[in-house]
Write an enzyme that holds these catalytic residues in place. Structure first.
Site, mmCIF file in Angstrom:
data_model
loop_
_atom_site.group_PDB
_atom_site.id
_atom_site.type_symbol
_atom_site.label_atom_id
_atom_site.label_comp_id
_atom_site.label_asym_id
_atom_site.label_seq_id
_atom_site.Cartn_x
_atom_site.Cartn_y
_atom_site.Cartn_z
ATOM 1 N N HIS A 1 1.106 -1.410 0.063
ATOM 2 C CA HIS A 1 -0.064 -0.074 -0.159
ATOM 3 C C HIS A 1 0.757 1.151 -0.006
ATOM 4 O O HIS A 1 0.507 2.713 0.172
ATOM 5 C CB HIS A 1 -1.231 -0.185 1.261
ATOM 6 C CG HIS A 1 -2.611 -0.874 1.755
ATOM 7 N ND1 HIS A 1 -3.013 -1.372 2.582
ATOM 8 C CD2 HIS A 1 -2.514 -1.499 0.255
ATOM 9 C CE1 HIS A 1 -3.534 -2.494 1.751
ATOM 10 N NE2 HIS A 1 -3.926 -2.274 0.082
ATOM 11 N N CYS B 1 10.871 15.689 -12.907
ATOM 12 C CA CYS B 1 9.928 17.132 -14.019
ATOM 13 C C CYS B 1 9.931 18.603 -13.529
ATOM 14 O O CYS B 1 9.225 19.192 -14.333
ATOM 15 C CB CYS B 1 9.116 16.143 -14.836
ATOM 16 S SG CYS B 1 7.074 16.159 -13.231
ATOM 17 N N SER C 1 -7.255 -7.313 9.978
ATOM 18 C CA SER C 1 -8.545 -7.479 10.043
ATOM 19 C C SER C 1 -9.271 -8.242 8.652
ATOM 20 O O SER C 1 -9.890 -8.271 8.127
ATOM 21 C CB SER C 1 -9.699 -6.401 9.870
ATOM 22 O OG SER C 1 -9.773 -5.566 8.811
HETATM 23 N N1 APR Z 1 -1.811 -7.586 17.716
HETATM 24 C C1 APR Z 1 -2.329 -7.930 17.231
HETATM 25 N N2 APR Z 1 -3.746 -7.865 16.592
HETATM 26 C C2 APR Z 1 -3.948 -6.395 16.346
HETATM 27 C C3 APR Z 1 -3.768 -5.406 17.373
HETATM 28 C C4 APR Z 1 -2.433 -6.167 18.427
HETATM 29 N N3 APR Z 1 -2.097 -5.617 19.442
HETATM 30 N N4 APR Z 1 -4.168 -4.573 17.742
HETATM 31 C C5 APR Z 1 -5.200 -4.583 16.705
HETATM 32 N N5 APR Z 1 -5.108 -5.619 16.531
HETATM 33 C C6 APR Z 1 -5.867 -6.085 14.920
HETATM 34 C C7 APR Z 1 -7.512 -6.107 15.367
HETATM 35 O O1 APR Z 1 -7.985 -7.016 16.148
HETATM 36 C C8 APR Z 1 -7.454 -6.308 13.744
HETATM 37 O O2 APR Z 1 -8.219 -7.388 13.040
HETATM 38 O O3 APR Z 1 -5.341 -5.960 13.930
HETATM 39 C C9 APR Z 1 -6.376 -5.496 13.222
HETATM 40 C C10 APR Z 1 -6.346 -4.381 12.095
HETATM 41 O O4 APR Z 1 -7.488 -4.088 11.363
HETATM 42 P P1 APR Z 1 -7.430 -2.971 9.973
HETATM 43 O O5 APR Z 1 -7.424 -1.954 10.829
HETATM 44 O O6 APR Z 1 -8.642 -2.822 9.245
HETATM 45 O O7 APR Z 1 -5.860 -2.928 9.622
HETATM 46 P P2 APR Z 1 -5.385 -3.595 8.510
HETATM 47 O O8 APR Z 1 -6.671 -5.096 8.478
HETATM 48 O O9 APR Z 1 -4.406 -3.246 8.162
HETATM 49 O O10 APR Z 1 -6.374 -2.863 7.017
HETATM 50 C C11 APR Z 1 -6.128 -3.024 5.905
HETATM 51 O O11 APR Z 1 -7.279 -0.954 4.502
HETATM 52 O O12 APR Z 1 -7.785 1.098 5.455
HETATM 53 C C12 APR Z 1 -6.974 0.457 4.597
HETATM 54 O O13 APR Z 1 -5.236 0.044 3.366
HETATM 55 C C13 APR Z 1 -5.305 0.502 4.915
HETATM 56 O O14 APR Z 1 -3.794 -1.023 4.768
HETATM 57 C C14 APR Z 1 -4.691 -0.696 5.520
HETATM 58 C C15 APR Z 1 -6.063 -1.501 5.143
HETATM 59 ZN ZN ZN Z 2 8.048 14.830 -12.136
#
Ligand code: APR
Ligand code: ZN
Length: 230
Positions: free
Chosen positions: A105, A135, A173
């Protein structure tokens, strides 16, 4: 043994980097499409630049945690047989010592020129639309993948998943494609799969094993186990 680890916002949560979906989270009251889509950028570029400038500045205040450090330790043993694919745009894996990191990302530490498509390592603010060093047309944007845009280096990710003996998802997630499909691509060709997350996710049942708890505790424990079993 080829290992692919997919990380999401949860691996950086214990470092103080807000996740997206847990609480009001990262978007800080902004509608996602306002600050993380090409339309949002076209509509209000300075809002979007400032949003990412704040996140880039926040990086200076956070440190890699034990989970990032454990993956760097694992890379010191496995070398190129380990690939970390991260959905995160922070630099905590690199600051922990990982070198094989695929930022699907994009990265806060990079800027992209809308005119020539060149990328530049970037630590400063983009809010004043500095001229592109390549550029000179003043049209730099954050080098992060917005909703509706193609993730980066998916061919490399797919190749690594096809070679993987073990696929581990940490702190995601599994609500955003194509990362949410990685477990299926890996399992299809016979890889063992494991999820490490604070809670169960929509994909937990798709993994051979699902470990629940903080990444800062469970990732080092898993790395120790893996290194002992080799
Ligand atoms: N240890 C392990 N897991 C954790 C912890 C922790 N301390 N804290 C939170 N989590 C878990 C939550 O349970 C959740 O499942 O991390 C996950 C975070 O989920 P999101 O906030 O949805 O993040 P992510 O899965 O990385 O989102 C994917 O979506 O919004 C877009 O581009 C953005 O890269 C991002 C993508
Ligand atoms: Zn440029």
């Amino acid at each position: 043994m080829n290992v692919v680890v997919l990380t999401g916002a949860g691996i950086s949560a214990e470092s103080g980097v807000p996740t997206f979906r847990d609480s009001d989270g990262l978007w800080e009251g902004h509608d996602v499409m306002e600050v993380a889509s090409p339309e949002g950028f076209r509509h209000n570029p300075s809002l979007v630049q400032r949003f990412y400038d704040l996140r880039r500045a926040h990086l200076a205040k956070v440190r890699p945690n034990a989970a990032h450090q454990a993956l760097a330790r694992l890379e010191r043993s496995l070398g190129d047989d380990l690939l970390v694919i991260t959905q995160n745009v922070d630099d905590l894996h690199e600051r922990a010592g990982s070198r094989n990191v695929l930022h699907m990302h994009g990265e806060l530490r990079s800027a992209l020129c809308l005119a020539c498509g060149e990328r530049f390592p970037w630590e400063r603010d983009l809010a004043h639309a500095p001229p592109c060093p390549g550029c000179t047309s003043a049209s730099l944007r954050p080098d992060v993948v917005w909703f509706g845009e193609m993730p980066y280096r998916m061919d490399e990710a797919l190749y690594a998943l096809q070679q993987a003996d073990l696929f581990v998802a940490v702190g995601t997630s599994a609500q955003v494609q194509p990362a949410a499909a990685f477990v299926h691509w890996a399992a299809e060709q016979g890889a063992r799969t494991m999820e490490i997350n604070l809670a169960s996710t929509l994909s937990s049942d798709d993994f051979d094993e699902s470990r629940q708890g903080p990444a800062g505790e469970l990732v080092p424990r898993w790395v120790d186990e893996l290194l002992r079993s080799r």
